[in-house]
Design a protein around this motif. Structure first.
Motif, PDB file in Angstrom:
ATOM      1  N   ARG A  75       0.843  -1.196   0.000  1.00  0.00           N
ATOM      2  CA  ARG A  75       0.000   0.000   0.000  1.00  0.00           C
ATOM      3  C   ARG A  75       0.876   1.242   0.000  1.00  0.00           C
ATOM      4  O   ARG A  75       2.014   1.233   0.492  1.00  0.00           O
ATOM      5  CB  ARG A  75      -0.908   0.022   1.224  1.00  0.00           C
ATOM      6  CG  ARG A  75      -0.153   0.162   2.548  1.00  0.00           C
ATOM      7  CD  ARG A  75      -1.087   0.475   3.700  1.00  0.00           C
ATOM      8  NE  ARG A  75      -0.337   0.701   4.936  1.00  0.00           N
ATOM      9  CZ  ARG A  75      -0.860   1.272   6.023  1.00  0.00           C
ATOM     10  NH1 ARG A  75      -2.120   1.649   6.038  1.00  0.00           N
ATOM     11  NH2 ARG A  75      -0.108   1.447   7.108  1.00  0.00           N
ATOM     12  N   PHE A  76       0.348   2.315  -0.567  1.00  0.00           N
ATOM     13  CA  PHE A  76       1.067   3.577  -0.563  1.00  0.00           C
ATOM     14  C   PHE A  76       0.869   4.282   0.770  1.00  0.00           C
ATOM     15  O   PHE A  76      -0.223   4.277   1.348  1.00  0.00           O
ATOM     16  CB  PHE A  76       0.574   4.485  -1.693  1.00  0.00           C
ATOM     17  CG  PHE A  76       1.151   4.137  -3.034  1.00  0.00           C
ATOM     18  CD1 PHE A  76       2.430   4.561  -3.387  1.00  0.00           C
ATOM     19  CD2 PHE A  76       0.422   3.375  -3.937  1.00  0.00           C
ATOM     20  CE1 PHE A  76       2.962   4.239  -4.612  1.00  0.00           C
ATOM     21  CE2 PHE A  76       0.949   3.052  -5.172  1.00  0.00           C
ATOM     22  CZ  PHE A  76       2.226   3.479  -5.519  1.00  0.00           C
ATOM     23  N   ILE A  77       1.942   4.880   1.264  1.00  0.00           N
ATOM     24  CA  ILE A  77       1.904   5.699   2.469  1.00  0.00           C
ATOM     25  C   ILE A  77       2.585   7.029   2.171  1.00  0.00           C
ATOM     26  O   ILE A  77       3.329   7.166   1.196  1.00  0.00           O
ATOM     27  CB  ILE A  77       2.617   5.016   3.659  1.00  0.00           C
ATOM     28  CG1 ILE A  77       4.082   4.718   3.300  1.00  0.00           C
ATOM     29  CG2 ILE A  77       1.878   3.742   4.068  1.00  0.00           C
ATOM     30  CD1 ILE A  77       4.912   4.213   4.473  1.00  0.00           C
ATOM     31  N   GLY A  78       2.328   8.020   3.005  1.00  0.00           N
ATOM     32  CA  GLY A  78       2.999   9.304   2.875  1.00  0.00           C
ATOM     33  C   GLY A  78       4.253   9.334   3.730  1.00  0.00           C
ATOM     34  O   GLY A  78       4.308   8.713   4.799  1.00  0.00           O
ATOM     35  N   VAL A  79       5.271  10.060   3.274  1.00  0.00           N
ATOM     36  CA  VAL A  79       6.533  10.154   4.008  1.00  0.00           C
ATOM     37  C   VAL A  79       7.022  11.605   3.963  1.00  0.00           C
ATOM     38  O   VAL A  79       7.028  12.240   2.897  1.00  0.00           O
ATOM     39  CB  VAL A  79       7.622   9.235   3.414  1.00  0.00           C
ATOM     40  CG1 VAL A  79       8.893   9.308   4.250  1.00  0.00           C
ATOM     41  CG2 VAL A  79       7.126   7.794   3.330  1.00  0.00           C
ATOM     42  N   VAL A  80       7.423  12.107   5.130  1.00  0.00           N
ATOM     43  CA  VAL A  80       8.006  13.452   5.234  1.00  0.00           C
ATOM     44  C   VAL A  80       9.191  13.391   6.191  1.00  0.00           C
ATOM     45  O   VAL A  80       9.382  12.401   6.904  1.00  0.00           O
ATOM     46  CB  VAL A  80       6.972  14.477   5.749  1.00  0.00           C
ATOM     47  CG1 VAL A  80       5.847  14.657   4.747  1.00  0.00           C
ATOM     48  CG2 VAL A  80       6.433  14.045   7.116  1.00  0.00           C
ATOM     49  N   ARG A  81       9.962  14.462   6.209  1.00  0.00           N
ATOM     50  CA  ARG A  81      11.064  14.526   7.172  1.00  0.00           C
ATOM     51  C   ARG A  81      10.490  14.720   8.572  1.00  0.00           C
ATOM     52  O   ARG A  81       9.365  15.202   8.758  1.00  0.00           O
ATOM     53  CB  ARG A  81      12.012  15.676   6.823  1.00  0.00           C
ATOM     54  CG  ARG A  81      11.387  17.049   6.947  1.00  0.00           C
ATOM     55  CD  ARG A  81      12.427  18.152   6.812  1.00  0.00           C
ATOM     56  NE  ARG A  81      11.786  19.458   6.866  1.00  0.00           N
ATOM     57  CZ  ARG A  81      11.443  20.075   7.997  1.00  0.00           C
ATOM     58  NH1 ARG A  81      11.651  19.492   9.179  1.00  0.00           N
ATOM     59  NH2 ARG A  81      10.875  21.275   7.958  1.00  0.00           N
ATOM     60  N   GLN A  82      11.259  14.362   9.582  1.00  0.00           N
ATOM     61  CA  GLN A  82      10.835  14.611  10.957  1.00  0.00           C
ATOM     62  C   GLN A  82      10.758  16.120  11.194  1.00  0.00           C
ATOM     63  O   GLN A  82      11.629  16.870  10.758  1.00  0.00           O
ATOM     64  CB  GLN A  82      11.810  13.972  11.932  1.00  0.00           C
ATOM     65  CG  GLN A  82      11.747  12.448  11.922  1.00  0.00           C
ATOM     66  CD  GLN A  82      12.609  11.822  13.010  1.00  0.00           C
ATOM     67  OE1 GLN A  82      13.233  12.522  13.799  1.00  0.00           O
ATOM     68  NE2 GLN A  82      12.635  10.497  13.069  1.00  0.00           N
ATOM     69  N   PRO A 128      -4.589   9.964   3.826  1.00  0.00           N
ATOM     70  CA  PRO A 128      -5.927  10.287   4.372  1.00  0.00           C
ATOM     71  C   PRO A 128      -7.054  10.111   3.358  1.00  0.00           C
ATOM     72  O   PRO A 128      -8.052  10.836   3.395  1.00  0.00           O
ATOM     73  CB  PRO A 128      -5.760  11.758   4.772  1.00  0.00           C
ATOM     74  CG  PRO A 128      -4.766  12.299   3.803  1.00  0.00           C
ATOM     75  CD  PRO A 128      -3.792  11.183   3.534  1.00  0.00           C
ATOM     76  N   PHE A 129      -6.908   9.191   2.454  1.00  0.00           N
ATOM     77  CA  PHE A 129      -7.939   8.873   1.462  1.00  0.00           C
ATOM     78  C   PHE A 129      -7.640   7.470   0.951  1.00  0.00           C
ATOM     79  O   PHE A 129      -6.524   6.961   1.088  1.00  0.00           O
ATOM     80  CB  PHE A 129      -7.963   9.893   0.316  1.00  0.00           C
ATOM     81  CG  PHE A 129      -6.604  10.223  -0.231  1.00  0.00           C
ATOM     82  CD1 PHE A 129      -6.029   9.458  -1.241  1.00  0.00           C
ATOM     83  CD2 PHE A 129      -5.872  11.293   0.282  1.00  0.00           C
ATOM     84  CE1 PHE A 129      -4.762   9.748  -1.735  1.00  0.00           C
ATOM     85  CE2 PHE A 129      -4.614  11.595  -0.207  1.00  0.00           C
ATOM     86  CZ  PHE A 129      -4.049  10.822  -1.210  1.00  0.00           C
ATOM     87  N   ALA A 130      -8.654   6.847   0.392  1.00  0.00           N
ATOM     88  CA  ALA A 130      -8.512   5.456  -0.045  1.00  0.00           C
ATOM     89  C   ALA A 130      -7.751   5.372  -1.366  1.00  0.00           C
ATOM     90  O   ALA A 130      -8.076   6.067  -2.330  1.00  0.00           O
ATOM     91  CB  ALA A 130      -9.882   4.822  -0.195  1.00  0.00           C
ATOM     92  N   VAL A 131      -6.717   4.512  -1.375  1.00  0.00           N
ATOM     93  CA  VAL A 131      -5.932   4.257  -2.584  1.00  0.00           C
ATOM     94  C   VAL A 131      -5.830   2.742  -2.762  1.00  0.00           C
ATOM     95  O   VAL A 131      -5.484   2.034  -1.812  1.00  0.00           O
ATOM     96  CB  VAL A 131      -4.517   4.868  -2.482  1.00  0.00           C
ATOM     97  CG1 VAL A 131      -3.715   4.543  -3.730  1.00  0.00           C
ATOM     98  CG2 VAL A 131      -4.591   6.369  -2.275  1.00  0.00           C
ATOM     99  N   PRO A 132      -6.110   2.226  -3.949  1.00  0.00           N
ATOM    100  CA  PRO A 132      -5.998   0.770  -4.154  1.00  0.00           C
ATOM    101  C   PRO A 132      -4.592   0.268  -3.879  1.00  0.00           C
ATOM    102  O   PRO A 132      -3.605   0.965  -4.157  1.00  0.00           O
ATOM    103  CB  PRO A 132      -6.361   0.592  -5.634  1.00  0.00           C
ATOM    104  CG  PRO A 132      -7.134   1.819  -5.992  1.00  0.00           C
ATOM    105  CD  PRO A 132      -6.563   2.921  -5.162  1.00  0.00           C
ATOM    106  N   GLN A 133      -4.516  -0.922  -3.321  1.00  0.00           N
ATOM    107  CA  GLN A 133      -3.213  -1.535  -3.107  1.00  0.00           C
ATOM    108  C   GLN A 133      -2.609  -1.945  -4.447  1.00  0.00           C
ATOM    109  O   GLN A 133      -3.303  -2.093  -5.443  1.00  0.00           O
ATOM    110  CB  GLN A 133      -3.342  -2.753  -2.195  1.00  0.00           C
ATOM    111  CG  GLN A 133      -3.672  -2.422  -0.754  1.00  0.00           C
ATOM    112  CD  GLN A 133      -3.615  -3.654   0.131  1.00  0.00           C
ATOM    113  OE1 GLN A 133      -3.857  -4.768  -0.313  1.00  0.00           O
ATOM    114  NE2 GLN A 133      -3.281  -3.463   1.393  1.00  0.00           N
ATOM    115  N   ILE A 134      -1.303  -2.119  -4.448  1.00  0.00           N
ATOM    116  CA  ILE A 134      -0.621  -2.623  -5.634  1.00  0.00           C
ATOM    117  C   ILE A 134      -0.171  -4.056  -5.356  1.00  0.00           C
ATOM    118  O   ILE A 134       0.008  -4.451  -4.197  1.00  0.00           O
ATOM    119  CB  ILE A 134       0.588  -1.744  -6.024  1.00  0.00           C
ATOM    120  CG1 ILE A 134       1.608  -1.697  -4.871  1.00  0.00           C
ATOM    121  CG2 ILE A 134       0.152  -0.364  -6.436  1.00  0.00           C
ATOM    122  CD1 ILE A 134       2.899  -0.963  -5.237  1.00  0.00           C
ATOM    123  N   THR A 135      -0.011  -4.829  -6.419  1.00  0.00           N
ATOM    124  CA  THR A 135       0.444  -6.212  -6.305  1.00  0.00           C
ATOM    125  C   THR A 135       1.815  -6.335  -6.937  1.00  0.00           C
ATOM    126  O   THR A 135       1.989  -6.023  -8.114  1.00  0.00           O
ATOM    127  CB  THR A 135      -0.534  -7.175  -7.005  1.00  0.00           C
ATOM    128  OG1 THR A 135      -1.823  -7.061  -6.396  1.00  0.00           O
ATOM    129  CG2 THR A 135      -0.050  -8.609  -6.875  1.00  0.00           C
TER     130      THR A 135
END
Length: 302
Positions: free
Chosen positions: A168-175, A261-268
């Motif tokens: 699944r996609f997630i968001g990433v930012v610096r601390q 914060p929204f639905a995104v389809p998973q990838i295979t």
């Protein structure tokens, strides 16, 4: 020119070995009359009588004596070529496999895969090749043994695929990024400056599709060639990256990750290989090792 019947070689070998029609017929489980007809065909094909009457038996002509050893070797080579493959001895296997995949897969699964392969076959080497979107050419021409990635619309129709795991996609930012200090909504996420990682040019990003369904559009600050590059930029800027969670696990140390914060389809993520390698024992073993390494974490297909 008449079409060559390679079955005649087997019959000729039997006749020259046995020195008689009856003996050759018994050797090949044929009737003497059927073998006699075959001898007639051999005589016509070679232009030589091959076996001639001498008293109650048959003797070979000089041409037949000349053919005896070459024909025997040809028949034996054919039997070896058509024999089922012998059991694979991994301890003696010395070869190089080329796996085409992303840097994220190499960093997350590469060490465990190399360790797994070396445990069975210390003579095996693995070369990791860079992913090439929209191309199955390497699999077709044999330059690539195995590809690991997402099946796209441009994947060749003949290519074999097998699912490894979902991601699944997630968001990433610096601390310390502003997004870490308040509730993250679809609107606040889209309003950030984003780094866009690799995607298939033939397919629209599922993240952009999900935002569009909400009437939103993210602002793209820069585009990079891989997720590793995207995360490297995130470390030193206020850019936001969306990356596959499992695929980038080893690259996100020291960064802040959050669910989108929204639905995104998973990838295979799948294995891809050319069908000519289906039955090859070494290739089958390689695929089994990849599946084993990827199944050690939750979320796989089993």
């Amino acid at each position: 020119m008449n079409e060559l019947d390679l079955n005649l070689l087997v019959a000729l070998d039997a006749l020259l070995t046995e020195g008689s029609v009856v003996g050759a017929a018994g050797r090949l489980n044929l009737s003497p009359s059927a073998m006699s007809r075959t001898l007639s065909r051999l005589r016509a094909a070679t232009g030589d009588p091959l076996l001639v009457r001498a008293g109650r038996g048959l003797v070979a002509t000089p041409r037949a004596l000349e053919l005896r050893e070459p024909v025997k070797h040809l028949v034996e080579d054919a039997r070896v070529a058509l024999r089922p493959a012998e059991a694979l001895d991994l301890t003696k296997l010395e070869t190089t496999f080329t796996l085409r995949t992303s840097d994220g897969f190499v960093q997350n699964f590469g060490p465990a895969l190399l360790e797994r392969l070396a445990a069975d076959a210390p003579g095996v080497r693995v070369d990791f090749a860079q992913k090439q979107p929209d191309s199955s050419e390497g699999l077709r021409d044999g330059a690539v043994d195995l590809e690991i990635g997402v099946v796209h619309s441009a994947t060749g129709p003949e290519v074999r695929t097998q699912a490894l795991f979902r991601d699944r996609f997630i968001g990433v930012v610096r601390q310390g990024h502003a997004l870490t200090r308040s509730e993250i909504t679809a609107a606040t996420y889209a309003a950030q400056n984003h780094v866009l990682g690799p995607r298939d040019s033939a397919d629209r990003s599922p993240i952009d599709d999900a935002l569009a369904a909400l009437g939103l559009e993210r602002r793209i600050g820069t585009i990079v060639i891989g997720f590793a590059s995207a995360l490297a930029l995130v470390r030193g800027t206020d850019l936001v990256a969306a990356v596959p969670e499992r695929h980038t696990d080893a690259m996100r140390d020291g960064l802040s990750s959050f669910p989108l914060p929204f639905a995104v389809p998973q990838i295979t993520v799948s294995l891809l290989w050319h069908p000519r390698l289906d039955a090859d024992p070494a290739q089958a073993w390689l695929r089994s090792c990849v599946r084993e390494v990827c199944s050690r974490r939750k979320g796989d297909f089993g």
